[in-house]
Design an enzyme around this catalytic site. Structure first.
Site, mmCIF file in Angstrom:
data_model
loop_
_atom_site.group_PDB
_atom_site.id
_atom_site.type_symbol
_atom_site.label_atom_id
_atom_site.label_comp_id
_atom_site.label_asym_id
_atom_site.label_seq_id
_atom_site.Cartn_x
_atom_site.Cartn_y
_atom_site.Cartn_z
ATOM 1 N N GLU A 18 -4.323 3.085 6.833
ATOM 2 C CA GLU A 18 -4.008 3.001 5.408
ATOM 3 C C GLU A 18 -4.536 4.262 4.703
ATOM 4 O OE1 GLU A 18 -6.180 1.235 1.814
ATOM 5 O OE2 GLU A 18 -5.324 -0.497 2.851
ATOM 6 N N ARG B 53 0.806 -1.233 0.000
ATOM 7 C CA ARG B 53 0.000 0.000 0.000
ATOM 8 C C ARG B 53 0.837 1.281 0.000
ATOM 9 N NH1 ARG B 53 -3.153 -3.651 -0.794
ATOM 10 N NH2 ARG B 53 -5.246 -3.819 0.116
ATOM 11 N N SER C 174 -10.514 -0.424 3.542
ATOM 12 C CA SER C 174 -9.820 -0.743 4.796
ATOM 13 C C SER C 174 -9.247 0.530 5.395
ATOM 14 C CB SER C 174 -8.674 -1.722 4.536
ATOM 15 O OG SER C 174 -9.169 -2.946 4.052
HETATM 16 C C1 LIG Z 1 -15.368 0.135 -0.957
HETATM 17 C C2 LIG Z 1 -13.893 0.320 -1.087
HETATM 18 C C3 LIG Z 1 -13.081 -0.782 -1.308
HETATM 19 C C4 LIG Z 1 -11.692 -0.624 -1.435
HETATM 20 N N1 LIG Z 1 -10.936 -1.729 -1.675
HETATM 21 C C5 LIG Z 1 -9.600 -1.598 -1.842
HETATM 22 C C6 LIG Z 1 -8.786 -2.749 -2.104
HETATM 23 O O1 LIG Z 1 -9.242 -3.866 -2.194
HETATM 24 N N2 LIG Z 1 -7.467 -2.552 -2.263
HETATM 25 C C7 LIG Z 1 -6.886 -1.318 -2.182
HETATM 26 O O2 LIG Z 1 -5.662 -1.212 -2.344
HETATM 27 N N3 LIG Z 1 -7.635 -0.220 -1.910
HETATM 28 C C8 LIG Z 1 -8.968 -0.324 -1.745
HETATM 29 N N4 LIG Z 1 -9.727 0.784 -1.469
HETATM 30 C C9 LIG Z 1 -9.060 2.096 -1.307
HETATM 31 C C10 LIG Z 1 -9.003 2.938 -2.599
HETATM 32 O O3 LIG Z 1 -10.052 2.582 -3.457
HETATM 33 C C11 LIG Z 1 -7.658 2.785 -3.336
HETATM 34 O O4 LIG Z 1 -6.595 3.248 -2.536
HETATM 35 C C12 LIG Z 1 -7.662 3.535 -4.679
HETATM 36 O O5 LIG Z 1 -6.584 3.094 -5.466
HETATM 37 C C13 LIG Z 1 -7.584 5.044 -4.501
HETATM 38 O O6 LIG Z 1 -7.803 5.652 -5.769
HETATM 39 P P1 LIG Z 1 -8.395 7.143 -5.868
HETATM 40 O O7 LIG Z 1 -8.337 7.553 -7.279
HETATM 41 O O8 LIG Z 1 -9.698 7.231 -5.196
HETATM 42 O O9 LIG Z 1 -7.289 7.931 -5.021
HETATM 43 P P2 LIG Z 1 -7.548 9.164 -4.033
HETATM 44 O O10 LIG Z 1 -8.230 8.687 -2.804
HETATM 45 O O11 LIG Z 1 -8.132 10.296 -4.773
HETATM 46 O O12 LIG Z 1 -6.030 9.511 -3.648
HETATM 47 C C14 LIG Z 1 -5.255 8.625 -2.869
HETATM 48 C C15 LIG Z 1 -3.809 9.175 -2.768
HETATM 49 O O13 LIG Z 1 -3.224 9.138 -4.066
HETATM 50 C C16 LIG Z 1 -2.769 10.439 -4.427
HETATM 51 N N5 LIG Z 1 -2.935 10.575 -5.861
HETATM 52 C C17 LIG Z 1 -4.090 10.500 -6.578
HETATM 53 N N6 LIG Z 1 -3.829 10.649 -7.886
HETATM 54 C C18 LIG Z 1 -2.484 10.831 -7.991
HETATM 55 C C19 LIG Z 1 -1.608 11.034 -9.092
HETATM 56 N N7 LIG Z 1 -2.063 11.110 -10.359
HETATM 57 N N8 LIG Z 1 -0.268 11.166 -8.845
HETATM 58 C C20 LIG Z 1 0.202 11.101 -7.563
HETATM 59 N N9 LIG Z 1 -0.588 10.920 -6.486
HETATM 60 C C21 LIG Z 1 -1.908 10.781 -6.699
HETATM 61 C C22 LIG Z 1 -3.646 11.406 -3.643
HETATM 62 O O14 LIG Z 1 -3.024 12.668 -3.493
HETATM 63 C C23 LIG Z 1 -3.770 10.661 -2.335
HETATM 64 O O15 LIG Z 1 -2.646 10.865 -1.527
HETATM 65 C C24 LIG Z 1 -11.115 0.666 -1.326
HETATM 66 C C25 LIG Z 1 -11.937 1.785 -1.103
HETATM 67 C C26 LIG Z 1 -13.313 1.628 -1.006
HETATM 68 C C27 LIG Z 1 -14.185 2.835 -0.813
HETATM 69 C C1 LIG Z 2 -10.340 -3.116 1.160
HETATM 70 C C2 LIG Z 2 -9.016 -3.013 1.022
HETATM 71 O O1 LIG Z 2 -8.182 -4.093 0.755
HETATM 72 C C3 LIG Z 2 -8.495 -5.379 1.284
HETATM 73 C C4 LIG Z 2 -8.718 -6.329 0.109
HETATM 74 O O2 LIG Z 2 -9.839 -5.928 -0.653
HETATM 75 C C5 LIG Z 2 -8.938 -7.740 0.661
HETATM 76 C C6 LIG Z 2 -9.055 -8.769 -0.444
HETATM 77 O O3 LIG Z 2 -7.806 -8.963 -1.041
HETATM 78 O O4 LIG Z 2 -7.810 -8.108 1.499
HETATM 79 C C7 LIG Z 2 -7.511 -7.233 2.589
HETATM 80 O O5 LIG Z 2 -8.577 -7.161 3.520
HETATM 81 P P1 LIG Z 2 -8.589 -8.150 4.785
HETATM 82 O O6 LIG Z 2 -7.202 -8.504 5.182
HETATM 83 O O7 LIG Z 2 -9.464 -7.562 5.824
HETATM 84 O O8 LIG Z 2 -9.221 -9.468 4.142
HETATM 85 P P2 LIG Z 2 -10.488 -10.326 4.510
HETATM 86 O O9 LIG Z 2 -10.298 -11.591 3.749
HETATM 87 O O10 LIG Z 2 -11.739 -9.555 4.309
HETATM 88 O O11 LIG Z 2 -10.353 -10.616 6.088
HETATM 89 C C8 LIG Z 2 -9.141 -11.109 6.659
HETATM 90 C C9 LIG Z 2 -9.414 -11.946 7.909
HETATM 91 O O12 LIG Z 2 -10.118 -11.168 8.871
HETATM 92 C C10 LIG Z 2 -11.288 -11.854 9.292
HETATM 93 N N1 LIG Z 2 -12.374 -10.895 9.494
HETATM 94 C C11 LIG Z 2 -12.763 -10.088 8.450
HETATM 95 C C12 LIG Z 2 -13.803 -9.189 8.633
HETATM 96 C C13 LIG Z 2 -14.416 -9.116 9.898
HETATM 97 O O13 LIG Z 2 -15.324 -8.324 10.129
HETATM 98 N N2 LIG Z 2 -13.988 -9.934 10.899
HETATM 99 C C14 LIG Z 2 -12.966 -10.827 10.725
HETATM 100 O O14 LIG Z 2 -12.585 -11.534 11.647
HETATM 101 C C15 LIG Z 2 -11.614 -12.827 8.155
HETATM 102 O O15 LIG Z 2 -12.311 -13.940 8.648
HETATM 103 C C16 LIG Z 2 -10.251 -13.176 7.615
HETATM 104 O O16 LIG Z 2 -9.699 -14.242 8.340
HETATM 105 C C17 LIG Z 2 -7.293 -5.838 2.092
HETATM 106 N N3 LIG Z 2 -7.077 -4.926 3.210
HETATM 107 C C18 LIG Z 2 -5.859 -4.659 3.669
HETATM 108 C C19 LIG Z 2 -5.791 -3.718 4.824
HETATM 109 O O17 LIG Z 2 -4.825 -5.118 3.194
HETATM 110 C C20 LIG Z 2 -8.320 -1.715 1.102
HETATM 111 O O18 LIG Z 2 -7.084 -1.713 1.035
HETATM 112 O O19 LIG Z 2 -8.988 -0.687 1.230
#
Ligand SMILES: Cc1cc2nc3c(=O)[nH]c(=O)nc-3n(C[C@H](O)[C@H](O)[C@H](O)COP(=O)(O)OP(=O)(O)OC[C@H]3O[C@@H](n4cnc5c(N)ncnc54)[C@H](O)[C@@H]3O)c2cc1C
Ligand SMILES: C=C(O[C@H]1[C@H](O)[C@@H](CO)O[C@H](OP(=O)(O)OP(=O)(O)OC[C@H]2O[C@@H](n3ccc(=O)[nH]c3=O)[C@H](O)[C@@H]2O)[C@@H]1NC(C)=O)C(=O)O
Ligand SMILES: NC(=O)C1=CN([C@@H]2O[C@H](COP(=O)(O)OP(=O)(O)OC[C@H]3O[C@@H](n4cnc5c(N)ncnc54)[C@H](OP(=O)(O)O)[C@@H]3O)[C@@H](O)[C@H]2O)C=CC1
Length: 294
Positions: free
Chosen positions: A285, A166, A215
């Site tokens: 994060e 991340r 997250s």
């Molecule tokens: C429901 C949900 C689920 C999510 N699941 C995941 C997941 O599974 N895995 C995961 O990694 N993240 C997840 N995220 C977090 C988020 O979606 C990611 O971090 C995503 O990549 C952010 O993109 P954004 O365009 O919204 O960035 P923003 O939130 O707009 O910006 C994030 C950072 O990047 C910088 N930035 C943006 N554009 C640029 C650029 N062109 N050059 C340099 N810096 C820049 C910004 O200044 C800021 O510091 C989730 C979020 C939500 C709401």
């Molecule tokens: C959503 C994000 O990324 C997510 C990404 O979508 C998923 C799938 O790959 O894996 C990560 O979640 P995570 O580690 O919580 O994955 P999950 O598989 O949902 O849960 C991990 C463990 O926690 C337990 N768990 C999860 C949810 C909950 O309410 N309680 C709980 O106990 C699950 O049973 C599992 O054993 C990323 N989060 C981080 C911080 O690394 C994000 O970065 O914003």
């Protein structure tokens, strides 16, 4: 003197541009017409102006006081997306990660299916090294184009960056304009099926329909933030309009009317409770915005 072709907004509430739907106003917000326009914009920018690049705002906690400077909005613009050669895709940073994943699959290029469920732009995915289900953005990046404050464009090899969980370290004082990804030619139909499967898996485990930033905390080494928070019975804990999701304990959702302060206080309370009971200090994060970002 070149005339800028983008759109200005003044005192624009950033709650309209963040997935948590919180955040006070930006003094100015600029949506460039295209990359050339953004280069011109940067050339004319006051060197002391606080600057924030914003994609979809899906990983940002913007303070209620807002941002005392200029926000550059890339989402909805900087949207060139094209296949290059046998195994490459070129994309500007305003392209949605979800769109990039589907574009690749439709061109029988595989590997980035995981990006389909990550809200936001390629720019945010590059800055955060966004990842899921074992995949990470920078595993596929071969080259990037960046822009510095003086309006100078740089073409850089991926080897100039150090991606980690991340985050990514690299040349400072530059923002991403575009990237070239190297993918694996393969079965596009299987890739689209995999996208559907991953979206279903996400919908079953994460509160995707409610305003959040995904997250909140990074996973600590060898464990999961969600497991720790859940094991302490914190699901449903609420401060103002901010609540620990009952679906996924590492998500904080806006139940309506939450402020950035509510969310920040809830984050602190979770950190303190987890640390008191387990000795582990959870690290956020999500990025908190209160001043200049580079
Ligand atoms: C429901 C949900 C689920 C999510 N699941 C995941 C997941 O599974 N895995 C995961 O990694 N993240 C997840 N995220 C977090 C988020 O979606 C990611 O971090 C995503 O990549 C952010 O993109 P954004 O365009 O919204 O960035 P923003 O939130 O707009 O910006 C994030 C950072 O990047 C910088 N930035 C943006 N554009 C640029 C650029 N062109 N050059 C340099 N810096 C820049 C910004 O200044 C800021 O510091 C989730 C979020 C939500 C709401
Ligand atoms: C959503 C994000 O990324 C997510 C990404 O979508 C998923 C799938 O790959 O894996 C990560 O979640 P995570 O580690 O919580 O994955 P999950 O598989 O949902 O849960 C991990 C463990 O926690 C337990 N768990 C999860 C949810 C909950 O309410 N309680 C709980 O106990 C699950 O049973 C599992 O054993 C990323 N989060 C981080 C911080 O690394 C994000 O970065 O914003
Ligand atoms: N935006 C947010 O705040 C949140 C988004 N999400 C989820 O994150 C993911 C990405 O969201 P976001 O970044 O907003 O991007 P979008 O959902 O706006 O998708 C961006 C582009 O990807 C393509 N696309 C997305 N879904 C489909 C589909 N089902 N079928 C065909 N093409 C599709 C479309 O491209 P084209 O123009 O080629 O049709 C679309 O314009 C989605 O699964 C969304 O539900 C979850 C929580 C919050």
């Amino acid at each position: 003197m070149t005339t800028l072709r983008g759109q200005w907004q003044f005192d624009e509430p950033l709650s309209r541009h963040t997935s948590w739907r919180v955040g006070g106003p930006a003094r100015r917000l600029y949506r460039p017409a295209d990359a050339d326009d953004l280069v011109e914009f940067m050339r004319g920018l006051d060197p002391d102006e606080p600057l924030l690049w914003l994609g979809l705002g899906s990983n940002l906690l913007v303070d209620d006081a807002g941002f005392p400077g200029t926000v550059i909005l890339t989402q909805g613009t900087l949207d060139i997306l094209e296949r290059r050669g046998n195994d490459r895709v070129y994309a500007e940073v305003g392209v949605a990660s979800a769109k990039l994943a589907r574009f690749a699959a439709r061109h029988d290029l595989t590997g980035i299916e995981f990006l389909a469920g990550i809200p936001g732009t390629l720019g945010g995915a590059l800055a955060m090294n966004a990842g899921a289900w074992g995949g990470e953005t920078w595993s596929f990046v071969r080259r990037v184009w960046t822009l510095d404050r003086q309006g100078q464009v740089h073409e850089r090899d991926a080897a100039e960056y150090e991606p980690a969980y991340r985050e990514v370290r690299g040349p400072t004082g530059e923002w991403f304009l575009a990237a070239e990804l190297e993918l694996t030619p393969g079965d596009g139909a299987a890739s689209l099926a995999r996208i559907r499967e991953l979206l279903d898996q996400r919908a079953a485990t994460q509160p995707v329909g409610q305003p959040s930033c995904g997250s909140v905390f990074r996973n600590p080494p060898g464990d999961h933030a969600a497991r720790l928070i859940d094991s302490l019975g914190l699901k449903g804990l609420r401060i103002g309009g901010a609540e620990v999701s009952s679906i996924h304990a590492n998500f904080i959702i806006n139940r309506g009317g939450a402020t950035a302060t509510d969310i920040a206080r809830l984050i602190e309370q979770i950190q303190q409770t987890v640390e008191r009971h387990t000795g582990i200090r959870l690290m956020p994060e999500v990025r908190r915005i209160a001043g200049e970002q580079a």
